[in-house]
Scaffold this active site. Structure first.
Site, short mmCIF file in Angstrom:
data_model
loop_
_atom_site.label_atom_id
_atom_site.label_comp_id
_atom_site.label_asym_id
_atom_site.label_seq_id
_atom_site.Cartn_x
_atom_site.Cartn_y
_atom_site.Cartn_z
N LYS A 9 9.32 12.22 3.62
CA LYS A 9 10.11 11.49 2.63
C LYS A 9 11.33 10.87 3.30
O LYS A 9 12.02 11.52 4.09
CB LYS A 9 10.56 12.44 1.52
CG LYS A 9 11.51 11.83 0.52
CD LYS A 9 11.78 12.74 -0.65
CE LYS A 9 12.83 13.76 -0.36
NZ LYS A 9 13.38 14.40 -1.58
N SER A 25 2.94 -5.01 1.84
CA SER A 25 3.37 -3.80 2.52
C SER A 25 4.87 -3.59 2.48
O SER A 25 5.60 -4.30 1.81
CB SER A 25 2.89 -3.78 3.97
OG SER A 25 3.51 -4.80 4.71
N TYR A 58 1.58 0.20 1.85
CA TYR A 58 1.41 0.81 3.17
C TYR A 58 2.58 0.43 4.05
O TYR A 58 3.25 -0.58 3.83
CB TYR A 58 0.08 0.41 3.81
CG TYR A 58 -0.11 -1.07 4.01
CD1 TYR A 58 0.22 -1.68 5.22
CD2 TYR A 58 -0.61 -1.87 2.99
CE1 TYR A 58 0.05 -3.04 5.40
CE2 TYR A 58 -0.78 -3.23 3.17
CZ TYR A 58 -0.45 -3.80 4.37
OH TYR A 58 -0.61 -5.16 4.55
#
Length: 126
Positions: A9, A25, A58
């Site tokens: 994270k 992305s 992504y």
């Protein structure tokens, strides 16, 4: 059986760019990717603290040391420059792996500078 768990994270990152006309992305400073253990092209979840939007995209590698967090493509409609976001990656872990699993947590301050890291989320108190 496998369990999906938090792998890494980036907490309270600031969006530095929101580029609609890009292939898609999220570009993340390469140093932050490496520190978090997030791979290029790995699926990530982004949680926008400012507006509540949650989306999947992504990761792509941004310039090392730039502290860039660029939300690109259609996702640029979901985050604006200066929004605070939480970027998470998840992975499947076997029962044996769960015994020792600890996520990599990178806490960011202004300018997307690392304030500290951890391997455990603090217990929430009432």
């Amino acid at each position: 059986m496998y369990t999906v768990m938090l792998k890494a994270k980036l907490h309270m990152a600031r969006v530095t760019h929101a580029v609609l006309n890009y292939e898609g992305s999220c570009a993340i400073d390469g140093e932050l990717l490496d520190m978090a253990g997030i791979r290029e092209n790995e699926q990530i979840q982004i949680y926008n603290v400012e507006n509540g939007q949650r989306f999947t995209t992504y990761a792509i590698r941004g310039e090392e040391g730039s502290r860039i967090i660029s939300v690109n493509g259609a996702a640029a409609h979901l985050a604006s420059v200066q929004d605070r976001v939480i970027i998470c990656s998840y992975a499947h872990y076997s029962e044996i792996e769960l015994d020792n699993h600890k996520p990599t947590l990178i806490y960011l301050q202004e300018g997307n500078q690392v304030s500290h890291t951890s391997r455990a989320i603090p217990v929430q108190v009432a």
